[in-house]
Design a protein around this motif. Structure first.
Motif, PDB file in Angstrom:
ATOM      1  N   GLY A  14      -9.253-121.436 -74.571  1.00  0.00           N
ATOM      2  CA  GLY A  14      -8.036-122.073 -74.053  1.00  0.00           C
ATOM      3  C   GLY A  14      -6.807-121.766 -74.861  1.00  0.00           C
ATOM      4  N   CYS A  15      -6.587-120.495 -75.180  1.00  0.00           N
ATOM      5  CA  CYS A  15      -5.475-120.099 -76.043  1.00  0.00           C
ATOM      6  C   CYS A  15      -4.123-120.271 -75.348  1.00  0.00           C
ATOM      7  CB  CYS A  15      -5.632-118.634 -76.462  1.00  0.00           C
ATOM      8  SG  CYS A  15      -7.068-118.332 -77.492  1.00  0.00           S
ATOM      9  N   PRO A  32      -2.593-125.581 -80.483  1.00  0.00           N
ATOM     10  CA  PRO A  32      -3.616-125.897 -81.491  1.00  0.00           C
ATOM     11  C   PRO A  32      -4.964-125.233 -81.272  1.00  0.00           C
ATOM     12  CG  PRO A  32      -3.194-127.785 -80.058  1.00  0.00           C
ATOM     13  CD  PRO A  32      -2.178-126.760 -79.711  1.00  0.00           C
ATOM     14  N   ALA A  33      -5.131-124.522 -80.168  1.00  0.00           N
ATOM     15  CA  ALA A  33      -6.391-123.792 -79.983  1.00  0.00           C
ATOM     16  C   ALA A  33      -6.369-122.458 -80.709  1.00  0.00           C
ATOM     17  CB  ALA A  33      -6.666-123.567 -78.502  1.00  0.00           C
ATOM     18  N   TRP A 165     -17.174-111.315 -79.792  1.00  0.00           N
ATOM     19  CA  TRP A 165     -16.821-110.642 -78.545  1.00  0.00           C
ATOM     20  C   TRP A 165     -16.497-111.620 -77.426  1.00  0.00           C
ATOM     21  CZ3 TRP A 165     -19.760-105.565 -77.035  1.00  0.00           C
ATOM     22  CH2 TRP A 165     -19.478-104.581 -77.993  1.00  0.00           C
ATOM     23  N   CYS A 166     -17.167-112.776 -77.396  1.00  0.00           N
ATOM     24  CA  CYS A 166     -17.029-113.687 -76.254  1.00  0.00           C
ATOM     25  C   CYS A 166     -16.011-114.800 -76.486  1.00  0.00           C
ATOM     26  CB  CYS A 166     -18.392-114.283 -75.910  1.00  0.00           C
ATOM     27  SG  CYS A 166     -19.626-113.037 -75.498  1.00  0.00           S
ATOM     28  N   HIS A 167     -15.781-115.182 -77.735  1.00  0.00           N
ATOM     29  CA  HIS A 167     -14.771-116.190 -78.082  1.00  0.00           C
ATOM     30  C   HIS A 167     -14.059-115.699 -79.351  1.00  0.00           C
ATOM     31  CE1 HIS A 167     -17.909-118.419 -75.822  1.00  0.00           C
ATOM     32  NE2 HIS A 167     -16.875-119.030 -75.281  1.00  0.00           N
ATOM     33  N   PRO A 168     -13.351-114.572 -79.251  1.00  0.00           N
ATOM     34  CA  PRO A 168     -12.847-113.901 -80.461  1.00  0.00           C
ATOM     35  C   PRO A 168     -11.904-114.747 -81.312  1.00  0.00           C
ATOM     36  CG  PRO A 168     -12.708-112.444 -78.553  1.00  0.00           C
ATOM     37  CD  PRO A 168     -13.038-113.809 -78.038  1.00  0.00           C
ATOM     38  N   VAL A 169     -11.113-115.597 -80.692  1.00  0.00           N
ATOM     39  CA  VAL A 169     -10.156-116.381 -81.478  1.00  0.00           C
ATOM     40  C   VAL A 169     -10.885-117.424 -82.323  1.00  0.00           C
ATOM     41  CG1 VAL A 169      -8.267-118.047 -81.302  1.00  0.00           C
ATOM     42  CG2 VAL A 169      -8.174-115.909 -80.001  1.00  0.00           C
TER      43      VAL A 169
END
Length: 858
Positions: A14-15, A32-33, A165-169
């Motif tokens: 949820g960036c 904040p994400a 790879w799937c949730h890089p942040v």
């Protein structure tokens, strides 16, 4: 246009995204994400919002129509079907790409006005087992913690989650926390060595579906070493003795791990109070997925490691609004606002609030069952919203056949040609990211706005409006008379207030007086809240449940097939596939295979492998790597029939589901494999979209047009005609070079001296520099020079793309290494690779490790 704050439409992190007046897209430093970070996909969003391929007019049976005609037809068909066959004869299949307002309206129409619960979503494929596990343990579907817990933990256990790879942040947040606190420990539990593994202090290469045995063993170890929190469990948890007894009956070695590995992990977990266990599809997408979830939750509940800073279980969702869909009852076994479909008081409260003529009384069909019902003739009218089940569901060919059997199928989508849309009677054009307004909820319960910064293209409408217009035509106009999404959000919040008499976790009161237009990213029930810190849960007695689970009996097929995602692609590539630089990283469907298995099968680099099950066959490029265990295969799920003649991986996955959650077991299929032996291999780059005319073909966009990989068991009689047909180049001058000794054919097509297509074929895998060939399209390069298939001396070959953000190739990095840049940071300074989203850092580190011995010898 002023600066627009919106939210990324990809994964569940949820960036926040900023869109400037010039159209540039950057991460929002105040969200904040992500605090300004974006992954490669998010950074390339600006390359995916053109109108190429868009569905811009309603279509009926392939012919362009107008909105009134199309909506009238949809309403008439659904109404007539319900009148003749009953409400359970119709179904909606929705998507985690829908906004919460879209989801709410669709759920309201189906459950409160049609009166059936046959609305499910592709979120069923990503997190249904977490929902079921949460409800068994907590009494409600609650994600207890926040992203901040990842930075406050002393131990992070990643289970079935290739976060890099799937949730890089989130991966980058953990990497930064570990850099700041080197004593932090990370354990990666995964059958494969992935990019995420490179951050871990300990990698446990578990057997597929060995998770219950592993965590049952952990619980038994905690009990045997007096590490359970007796005070906490006495006051807040039931089922402890039975669950520990079941755990002791398990055999931890069934996890596939050695006694030494188990002892190391168990001791580390037991000795570290501040532990967060992050789990994702490797846990959920299993026939024992719900039991896996509860095996993890059992360990946290037994030790009281939940609801406190830096500790707790954490399910990370794969879709941008899977959480929002859960909140509004988007699944077939839920009611809106975390109310229970099986509870008559809950049903009555929802029906009273909606003022609806009816309310569903029994759960509807879950995704796999829904499409089986289509195949069985039970579903007579089907509406598919913003998703592509003919690709994403297991036994994809069977699903496509099932959709084709439904008498009336309508889809609402942004892209015209998809595998699913090709089966529909009516196509309704929806607005896409950048054009639509609403809210999404991320994996830490944070609701953010998606805001429009583009005018909706003529002919496209928001999903909520399409659904409301159909509802009005079905006789429910007053209940669906929304003028904008803010009215829907306000109704959703008001329903939560009306249901406040019931004990639930969902509390939207913080949004009761919110200014929708100015809404800032906010968690429910309030920012930074951790559930269960007070030991109060949502079962009737206020206590949590530890759930006894039994490890499944594992079979050992010749090959166990694992499926998943690529770093730079998203689902079925209708959006991410538009970006040429995202496609340059891994441009064709592939299968990872261990070197020993490759040797046994006679597979060499560049070969193709035929992978088969009882459901079908795929042909995939062999990627030989020790990162996969022997006896296992891994293949990505992104390729469709639109992009590949044989790379659709769900053609061979089985429609086996978890008995509690209905989630498909996409992570552990049983398959066979053998070398695919074509008569010729091919590669082409062309200015126009190519035509897949071969047994194996994989198409990808490039910076100069398109490329296509090919292989076939039939040798053409006319190579010029074949090259023209495949490259879509009927006109232009042709230069052909053949080498009978090597079986090589090279074809260049030019127009007014400009290279418009280059085609290469050989009896062996084609060896040319793909990146150089692609870059020659549109240039005035002499055909004979272009047919060399390699870079000119004054234009070094960048090589296979490693960094999608800055378009940096492998050879560019290697040249920087030889000039002294011998760390990830140093390579970033010289080439910029890895300095934006950081998703490529593990691959850069692997490259450095690969060349370390030769460098040391210098």
């Amino acid at each position: 246009m002023s600066l627009t704050r919106t939210t990324c439409p990809y994964c569940g992190v949820g960036c926040g995204v900023l869109v400037d007046a010039d159209g540039s897209i950057t991460g929002d430093p105040d969200h904040p994400a992500n605090f300004g970070r974006l992954c490669s996909k998010g950074a390339a969003l600006g390359e995916t919002i053109d109108l190429a391929g868009r569905l811009l007019h309603p279509k009926i049976n392939g012919d362009q129509s107008d909105w009134d005609t199309a909506l009238d037809l949809v309403a008439q068909k659904f109404s007539a079907t319900i009148a003749e066959h009953g409400p359970d004869s119709v179904a909606f299949y929705a998507s985690g790409q829908l906004l919460t307002e879209d989801y709410y309206v669709a759920n309201k129409l189906m459950k409160g006005f049609i009166g059936a619960a046959n609305i499910d979503t592709n979120s069923r494929l990503c997190m249904a087992s977490s929902v079921a596990g949460h409800k068994r343990a907590f009494g409600t579907d609650t994600v207890p913690g926040t992203y901040a817990d990842l930075e406050e933990a002393d131990l992070i256990v990643l289970v079935g989650s290739n976060l890099a790879w799937c949730h890089p942040v989130l991966y980058q947040r953990i990497a930064a926390a570990k850099l700041a606190r080197p004593d932090m420990r990370i354990v990666n539990i995964d059958p494969r060595r992935t990019a995420t593994t490179d951050l871990a202090d300990l990698h446990l290469q578990i057997s597929p579906d060995g998770d219950v045995a592993l965590f049952n063993g952990l619980l038994a170890h905690l009990a045997s070493t007096d590490k359970l929190d007796a005070t906490y469990t006495r006051n807040h948890v039931t089922g402890v003795a039975e669950t520990v007894s079941a755990a002791r009956a398990s055999t931890p070695a069934d996890s596939g791990l050695t006694p030494a590995e188990l002892a190391t992990f168990y001791a580390l977990w037991a000795q570290t109070p501040r532990v967060v266990t992050v789990y994702s599809q490797g846990v959920n997408q299993s026939a024992s997925g719900t039991d896996k979830v509860n095996a993890i939750l059992n360990c946290h509940l037994a030790t009281g490691r939940i609801g406190k800073p830096g500790m707790g279980p954490f399910s990370v969702t794969g879709q941008p609004n899977a959480m929002g869909g859960r909140e509004v009852g988007g699944l077939a076994n839920m009611l809106a606002n975390h109310l229970e479909l099986g509870n008559p008081d809950h049903r009555q409260a929802v029906q009273r609030f909606w003022g609806s003529p009816t309310i569903c009384t029994t759960p509807g069909l879950k995704a796999v069952d829904l499409f089986q019902a289509c195949a069985d003739g039970k579903i007579k009218a089907l509406w598919i919203m913003s998703t592509n089940p003919a690709v994403s569901l297991p036994d994809a060919d069977g699903v496509a056949a099932a959709i084709a059997k439904v008498p009336f199928v309508v889809t609402s989508d942004i892209i015209e040609k998809t595998d699913t849309n090709n089966l529909a009677d009516v196509l309704l054009p929806a607005t896409g990211w950048g054009e639509k307004d609403g809210t999404v909820t991320n994996s830490e319960r944070r609701i953010s706005r998606q805001r429009a910064f583009l005018a909706a293209p003529s002919g496209a409408r928001p999903d909520w409006q399409i659904i409301s217009d159909v509802a009005a035509r079905m006789g429910h106009a007053s209940a669906f008379a929304y003028k904008n999404p803010s009215e829907i959000f306000a109704e959703y919040v008001a329903l939560d207030g009306a249901a406040s008499q019931f004990s639930r976790d969902l509390d939207l009161s913080v949004f009761a007086d919110a200014d929708y237009a100015q809404l800032i990213p906010t968690q429910w029930p309030r920012n930074d809240h951790r559930f269960f810190s007070d030991g109060a849960f949502y079962h009737p007695d206020g206590r949590a449940r530890m759930v006894p689970v039994t490890a499944p009996v594992l079979t050992k097929p010749r090959f166990a097939l694992n499926t998943g995602r690529n770093r730079d692609q998203w689902h079925t590539m209708t959006r991410s596939g538009k970006s040429a630089r995202l496609g340059a990283h891994l441009a064709e469907p592939y299968v990872e295979i261990h070197p020993a298995d490759a040797t046994e099968l006679g597979v060499r680099a560049g070969h193709l492998i035929s992978v088969e099950s009882i459901y079908g066959r795929t042909i995939l490029r062999a990627l030989i790597t020790p990162r996969i265990a022997q006896g296992q295969l891994f293949a990505p799920m992104h390729w469709t029939r639109q992009r590949s003649t044989s790379g659709l991986i769900n053609r061979i996955t089985a429609p086996v589901t978890d008995p509690h959650s209905g989630q498909p077991a996409l992570k552990a299929g049983c398959v066979s494999a053998k070398v695919f032996k074509p008569k010729w291999y091919g590669f082409a780059a062309t200015k126009t979209e190519p035509v897949a005319r071969a047994e194996y073909a994989a198409i990808a966009r490039t910076q100069t047009g398109w490329q296509i990989e090919l292989a076939s068991g039939k040798i053409p009689t006319d190579w010029e005609a074949t090259a023209r047909a495949i490259c879509g180049q009927a006109q232009g001058e042709v230069s052909i070079h053949t080498d009978p000794a090597t079986g090589t054919i090279r074809v260049a097509i030019t127009s007014n001296g400009e290279i418009t297509a280059l085609f290469f074929a050989s009896s062996d895998p084609v060896i040319v520099s793909r990146s150089c060939v692609v870059e020659l399209i549109g240039t005035q390069t002499p055909p004979l020079v272009a047919l060399a298939g390699r870079a000119a001396t004054d234009q070094p070959d960048a090589g296979v793309k490693i960094c999608a953000c800055f378009n940096v190739g492998r050879n560019t990095l290697l040249r920087a290494v030889t000039k002294g840049a011998r760390s990830v940071a140093a390579l970033g300074e010289v080439t910029c690779a890895g300095t934006n989203c950081g998703s490529c850092k593990p691959e850069i580190a692997a490259l450095l490790a690969e060349v370390s011995l030769p460098l040391a010898a210098e």
